[in-house]
Design an enzyme around this catalytic site. Structure first.
Site, short mmCIF file in Angstrom:
data_model
loop_
_atom_site.label_atom_id
_atom_site.label_comp_id
_atom_site.label_asym_id
_atom_site.label_seq_id
_atom_site.Cartn_x
_atom_site.Cartn_y
_atom_site.Cartn_z
N LYS A 151 87.20 -17.26 -8.56
CA LYS A 151 88.02 -18.16 -9.38
C LYS A 151 87.15 -19.12 -10.20
O LYS A 151 87.52 -19.49 -11.32
CB LYS A 151 89.00 -18.95 -8.51
CG LYS A 151 90.10 -18.12 -7.86
CD LYS A 151 90.99 -17.40 -8.85
CE LYS A 151 92.23 -16.83 -8.19
NZ LYS A 151 92.95 -15.89 -9.07
N THR B 155 103.02 -16.06 -1.32
CA THR B 155 103.24 -14.75 -1.93
C THR B 155 102.52 -13.68 -1.08
O THR B 155 101.82 -14.01 -0.13
CB THR B 155 102.65 -14.70 -3.35
OG1 THR B 155 101.23 -14.92 -3.24
CG2 THR B 155 103.26 -15.74 -4.26
N LEU B 156 102.66 -12.44 -1.53
CA LEU B 156 102.01 -11.33 -0.83
C LEU B 156 100.49 -11.54 -0.76
O LEU B 156 99.88 -11.43 0.31
CB LEU B 156 102.33 -10.05 -1.61
CG LEU B 156 102.12 -8.71 -0.94
CD1 LEU B 156 103.06 -8.59 0.26
CD2 LEU B 156 102.41 -7.58 -1.94
N SER B 157 99.87 -11.87 -1.88
CA SER B 157 98.42 -12.09 -1.90
C SER B 157 98.02 -13.27 -1.02
O SER B 157 97.01 -13.21 -0.33
CB SER B 157 97.94 -12.40 -3.31
OG SER B 157 98.02 -11.27 -4.11
N ILE C 97 101.17 -21.03 -2.84
CA ILE C 97 102.54 -20.52 -2.82
C ILE C 97 102.55 -19.29 -1.91
O ILE C 97 101.62 -18.48 -1.97
CB ILE C 97 102.99 -20.11 -4.24
CG1 ILE C 97 102.93 -21.31 -5.19
CG2 ILE C 97 104.38 -19.49 -4.22
CD1 ILE C 97 103.16 -20.96 -6.65
N ILE D 73 96.58 -11.52 -11.54
CA ILE D 73 96.14 -10.55 -10.54
C ILE D 73 94.84 -11.00 -9.88
O ILE D 73 94.02 -11.68 -10.50
CB ILE D 73 95.96 -9.14 -11.15
CG1 ILE D 73 94.85 -9.12 -12.18
CG2 ILE D 73 97.24 -8.66 -11.79
CD1 ILE D 73 94.67 -7.77 -12.83
N GLY E 54 100.71 -8.29 -12.91
CA GLY E 54 100.68 -8.85 -11.55
C GLY E 54 102.02 -9.07 -10.87
O GLY E 54 102.09 -9.84 -9.92
N TYR F 188 89.00 -19.21 1.98
CA TYR F 188 89.19 -18.70 0.61
C TYR F 188 87.93 -17.98 0.11
O TYR F 188 88.00 -17.04 -0.67
CB TYR F 188 89.59 -19.85 -0.32
CG TYR F 188 90.32 -19.40 -1.57
CD1 TYR F 188 91.54 -18.73 -1.49
CD2 TYR F 188 89.79 -19.63 -2.84
CE1 TYR F 188 92.21 -18.32 -2.62
CE2 TYR F 188 90.46 -19.22 -3.99
CZ TYR F 188 91.67 -18.57 -3.87
OH TYR F 188 92.32 -18.17 -5.00
N VAL G 102 93.39 -2.31 -12.98
CA VAL G 102 92.31 -2.79 -13.85
C VAL G 102 90.95 -2.18 -13.52
O VAL G 102 90.01 -2.31 -14.30
CB VAL G 102 92.21 -4.33 -13.88
CG1 VAL G 102 93.45 -4.93 -14.53
CG2 VAL G 102 91.98 -4.90 -12.50
#
Ligand code: NDP
Length: 257
Positions: free
Chosen positions: A164, A195-197, A193, A94, A15, A157, A67
């Site tokens: 999750k 990040t890109l995702s 946080i 990931i 990831g 989300y 994956v």
């Protein structure tokens, strides 16, 4: 603290997209403690990023691993077996859901988006754990990344929260199955946080501000802090911890009104 807690240990990091990735923060924490690391990347697009980040590291392996492609997963683990002959830990960091599923109502999630999110974000932990098992000859530790949206509704989300929730349940079932091989499986529930995702989730900025104000520590978590917790979980400091979801969220999850 013990110096070089991960000396002679081999880890596999899934990831890393760029230096902001939580996976990279985990890698840095482990490298500082003497681990040897294999990195996987998804698609040619990210190959260069990962190779640049890891070019000066000794005894590193960089292998493709989407994956959704079982052959690539098998080949990645075969390459690790060939180079190091063993594996001590895995950081699974990931996740993916189509952007249109990460806004508006959960109710309208398509079958395709649902299955994609579950395959990449959830099933991959089971897939990777099964492949890691034969290489973890002296036991091992597997760590995955979850989020609070697994247990409470978080705006936008949506399907990723459902994925999750299943990831946290998978962590428990895998821990039960793998315990007899002395392999531990834990999840970190990280605070938001940038990040890109994370940028794929609509209104992420609003979420960051909200958590920064409401959490007991009155700030957002840093990737470095998640990395340090991953280090704890893959090290011998946590040998009796398995099947847990550990919050690294500045305490946000404990708050009611
Ligand atoms: P990044 O975008 O940096 O990392 C996500 C990684 O998942 C990327 O490397 C991405 O590659 C990879 N990935 C996506 N699809 C596949 C696939 N088919 N096969 C292999 N890899 C794939 O974001 P984060 O560091 O934020 O995310 C890491 C983990 O942490 C995720 O599980 C995320 O849900 C979780 N998390 C993140 C939080 C946050 O606020 N940032 C909070 C709590 C948990 P690509 O770019 O090619 O898609």
């Amino acid at each position: 603290m013990m110096k070089f807690m991960l000396k002679n240990k081999v880890g596999m990091i899934f990831g890393v997209a760029n230096k902001r990735s939580i996976a990279w923060a985990c890698a840095e924490a482990c490298l500082n403690q003497g681990a040897k690391l294999a990195f996987t990347y998804q698609g040619e697009r990210l190959k260069e990023n990962v190779e640049k980040l890891t070019k000066d590291l000794p005894e590193t392996l960089v292998v493709p691993c989407d994956v959704t492609n079982q052959q690539e997963v098998d080949a990645a683990f075969a390459a690790v077996g060939e180079k190091y002959g063993r594996l001590d830990f895995v950081v699974h960091s990931i996740a993916f859901a189509p952007r249109e599923a990460l806004e508006g109502e959960f109710l309208t999630t398509t079958r395709e988006a649902f299955l994609t999110a579950m395959e990449i974000s959830t099933f991959s932990l089971t897939q990777v754990s099964l492949a890691a098992m034969p290489l973890m000859k002296d036991g091992g530790s597997i760590v995955t990344m979850s989020y609070y949206g697994a247990e409470k509704v978080v705006m936008n989300y949506n399907v990723m929260g459902v994925a999750k929730a299943a990831l946290e349940a998978s962590t428990r079932y895998l821990a039960a199955d793998l315990g007899r091989h002395n392999i531990r499986v834990n999840a970190i529930s990280a605070g938001p946080i940038n990040t890109l995702s994370a940028r794929g989730v609509k209104n992420m900025g609003t979420l960051l501000n909200y958590v920064g104000e409401k959490s007991p520590l009155k700030r957002n978590v840093e990737a470095r802090e998640v990395g340090n917790t991953a280090l704890f979980l893959v090290s011998d400091l946590s040998t009796a911890i398995t099947g847990e979801t550990i919050y690294v969220d500045c305490g946000y999850n404990i708050m009611g009104i």
